[in-house]
Write an enzyme that holds these catalytic residues in place. Sequence first.
Site, mmCIF file in Angstrom:
data_model
loop_
_atom_site.group_PDB
_atom_site.id
_atom_site.type_symbol
_atom_site.label_atom_id
_atom_site.label_comp_id
_atom_site.label_asym_id
_atom_site.label_seq_id
_atom_site.Cartn_x
_atom_site.Cartn_y
_atom_site.Cartn_z
ATOM 1 N N ASP A 157 0.868 -1.165 0.000
ATOM 2 C CA ASP A 157 0.000 0.000 0.000
ATOM 3 C C ASP A 157 0.912 1.224 0.000
ATOM 4 O O ASP A 157 2.095 1.131 0.352
ATOM 5 C CB ASP A 157 -0.881 -0.036 1.251
ATOM 6 C CG ASP A 157 -1.711 1.211 1.419
ATOM 7 O OD1 ASP A 157 -2.344 1.634 0.435
ATOM 8 O OD2 ASP A 157 -1.711 1.772 2.529
ATOM 9 N N ASP A 204 -0.112 5.105 0.899
ATOM 10 C CA ASP A 204 -0.338 6.041 2.004
ATOM 11 C C ASP A 204 -0.427 5.303 3.333
ATOM 12 O O ASP A 204 -1.218 4.369 3.492
ATOM 13 C CB ASP A 204 -1.629 6.830 1.772
ATOM 14 C CG ASP A 204 -1.546 7.713 0.548
ATOM 15 O OD1 ASP A 204 -0.707 8.620 0.534
ATOM 16 O OD2 ASP A 204 -2.318 7.482 -0.405
#
Length: 218
Positions: free
Chosen positions: A14, A16
């Site tokens: 991922d 953020d």
Amino acid sequence: MPVHTLQFRAVLFDLDGTLIDSHRLIVASFRHACLSVLGREITDADAQVRWGQPLPVRFAAVAPARIPALVDAYAAYYNEHERALASVFPGIPGMLDALTRAGRTIGVVTSKRSRAAVQALQVLALAPWITTTVGADDVPAPKPAADPVREALRRLGVDTASALMVGDGVFDIQAARAAGVRGAAALWGVDDPTDVLACRPDYVVRSPDEVAALAASE
């Protein structure tokens, strides 16, 4: 499963909250969009509505008739302030380098739009380690659906048994499970891990070094 039996060929991250610390930037961009487009001052808590979902989904909860204008205002503010308000978490470059030297291929799977994600990786000097980036606009359904994880693996030519998905959020672990990929909850940027741990991830990693030790082992 003992670490020495792992055969990860690819590690998906991922963006953020996992590779980059962008919380302040995301909240500020969301609040700016609501103020400039709607004339509405919102709180930090309101700016985090449906956190982790694609931007149009998040703005749909605020003003469904103004989504395009809100997204554009958000993007303009985000781009202008990205260098000042976002940063790479400590230890991330070293982890990515260790994984690359160990022969692991690295991808990013994010709820951002693909173009914005690629730009963030370039601005924050992470792009050299990333082989592919899958954004919410690259697939029919974003996380927590399996689509973005499967698309990343398709691009990398890696099967589900040989991949690890690393993320700080519930949707990351759910997407990994939906795709048949093992998931690791990354806790270095998480204030309260209750929700992500409740998803029962396959692994829990508290520092980037732990990811390198896990995924770079034979």
